[in-house]
Design a protein around this motif. Structure first.
Motif: not given
Length: 485
Positions: A52, A55, A404, A407-408
């Motif tokens: 997080s 990110d 992104e 990672l999401d």
């Protein structure tokens, strides 16, 4: 009532304790599994927090403003300072500050206040303030009333028998609007409107001229300009005027801030490498199977230092060869390795001096700073596109957008597996498993209590029977002695 070896001579408490220790072995195993599940859940949550944070940093790399950095310099910071925005136009400007912008200011005559005096003051006829002098009021009291009215746009200061009024804003359009009563009390003059029904207030005058502020006068590249404030925008550059020096030219230069962009990319690489190092270390961490979680009884027998050393080994290897974490790392490496395709051609991290290390570095990135700096200086648009491109297909997306997406998706999977510490009710896989262990432990503890009570009842019954047998034996012995005389 529990009878402990009164008649049998047995150490009933120790016997039952030993029996309970044997019966507790399955309970301890479930307890240890529960603790291991909690540790594994917390390890996943810690990884999720690391992703997080990364990110959040990657989000900045999606923004064009991160790469459209400009810097402005002034050759005379004692005369003016400058600050460039991302939209500033690169180039040079020659400025001469002939006059600073000032506020309107009025200093009263010697004043004698009397209770009941009333006057009006303001900078806008529609936002006037009416002040009535009260019993015991002083000029300082008047100044306080003016200063407390933040919407009035005027500050006041009293000293001795005089008071000064100053507009908070600067510029030639800054004027005082007052009524005749103000003039009678503080001095000056006012030209009131003659039309019937109009507000009987007007612009304050002194020595036949309106009391007003003045505009800043600045010559920019030969063009004479005026500004109501000493801070104004010059093609995306904020100019702050500090001193007027007629005849002195200040050169302002606006250029692309290469250092800021290079530092941001280096920070990205360093943060990525730190993340990769931490997670690869966790994936390769040794597992000590002979060090299960300690039970409460085991903790009671150890010192704090011994507990700490034990748990260090017990928690080691929680994420060893973990498929979720290793899968996210692999997808991140793929996102960084592929070139970004576009109408202007393709570009990759290698083109700007960032390459993947050797196999034993497990995906770390290395920077050729000279090549990176040259790329930012010579082709900043391409560097920006490498990170921010918004293609629909993965091949057309910039690196930041690819990361992104990875990672999401990865964080969502980790949350599904381990939940979040902020969840009121954890519905994750490990949340359900831990509740299952807790339910089993509760049932097993109840069974242990019932088993212990059963054992006590058996030994108590045995002691009572032995007591009765001993009593009968004593009676028979007495009868035999009696028969023998």
């Amino acid at each position: 009532m529990r009878i402990s070896g009164l008649n049998s001579g047995l150490d009933t408490e120790q016997i039952i304790k030993d029996l309970m220790t044997a019966q507790r072995i399955p309970v301890d195993r479930v307890f240890q599994k529960k603790v291991q599940a909690e540790w594994k859940r917390d390890a996943y949550r810690d990884v999720n927090m690391k992703f997080s944070r990364f990110d959040n940093f990657v989000f900045d790399l999606k923004l064009a403003g991160t790469f459209q950095r400009n810097v402005a310099t002034s050759t005379r910071t004692d005369i003016l300072t400058v600050n460039a925005s991302g939209s500033a136009h690169q180039g040079t400007y020659d400025l001469t500050v002939e006059q600073l912008a000032t506020s309107a200011q009025f200093v009263s005559k010697e004043v004698t206040l009397a209770a009941g005096q009333t006057f009006q003051i303001g900078t806008d006829p529609e936002k006037m303030m009416t002040i009535t002098v009260g019993e015991g009021d002083t000029l300082a009291t008047i100044a306080k009333k003016v200063n407390e009215n933040k919407d009035l746009g005027i500050s006041a200061y009293a000293h001795g028998g005089k008071i000064s009024f100053t507009t908070r804003a600067t510029g030639a359009d800054q004027k005082f609007i007052v009524d005749e009563n103000f003039v009678e009390i503080f001095g000056g003059a006012v030209d009131l409107p003659q039309a019937e029904g109009e507000e009987e207030v007007g612009v304050l005058q002194k020595d036949g001229e309106e009391v007003s502020g003045q505009n800043a006068k600045v010559t920019i590249n030969g063009l004479e300009t005026e500004h109501s404030s000493n801070s104004f925008d010059l093609n995306g550059v904020t100019v702050n005027l500090l001193e007027a020096k007629e005849g002195v030219t200040v050169r302002v230069e606006v250029r692309h801030d290469v250092d800021a962009v290079v530092d941001k990319i280096k920070e990205f690489v360093n943060m990525y490498n730190e993340l990769v190092d931490e997670l690869n270390s966790a994936l390769r961490e040794e597992v000590y199977r002979d060090f299960p979680p300690l039970t409460d009884e085991q903790r009671a027998e150890l010192s704090d230092k011994e507990i700490e050393m034990w748990e260090e080994k017990a928690k080691s290897g929680l994420l060893r060869s973990d498929s979720i974490v290793s899968g996210i790392l692999s997808e991140m490496r793929l996102a960084l390795a592929a070139a970004v395709q576009g109408e202007e051609g393709s570009i990759s991290l290698a083109d700007i001096g960032i390459t993947t290390g050797s196999w034993y570095e497990y995906g770390r990135l290395n920077i050729n700073e000279s090549k990176l700096r040259a790329a930012v200086e010579e082709n900043p648009d391409a560097v920006q596109r490498l990170f921010t491109s918004e293609g629909e297909a993965t091949s057309g997306k910039g690196i930041a957008r690819r990361l992104e997406d990875v990672l999401d998706k990865g964080m969502a999977r980790l949350t599904q597996t381990a939940g979040k510490a902020t969840d009121v009710y954890d519905k994750s896989f490990y949340g359900e498993r831990i509740r299952e262990y807790e339910s089993r432990l509760s049932a097993m503890e109840e069974r242990l209590l019932r088993y212990e009570e059963t054992q006590w009842r058996k030994f108590t019954a045995m002691e009572r029977v032995l007591g009765q047998l001993y009593a009968q034996s004593d009676w028979l012995t007495q009868q035999l002695f009696a028969m023998q005389g």
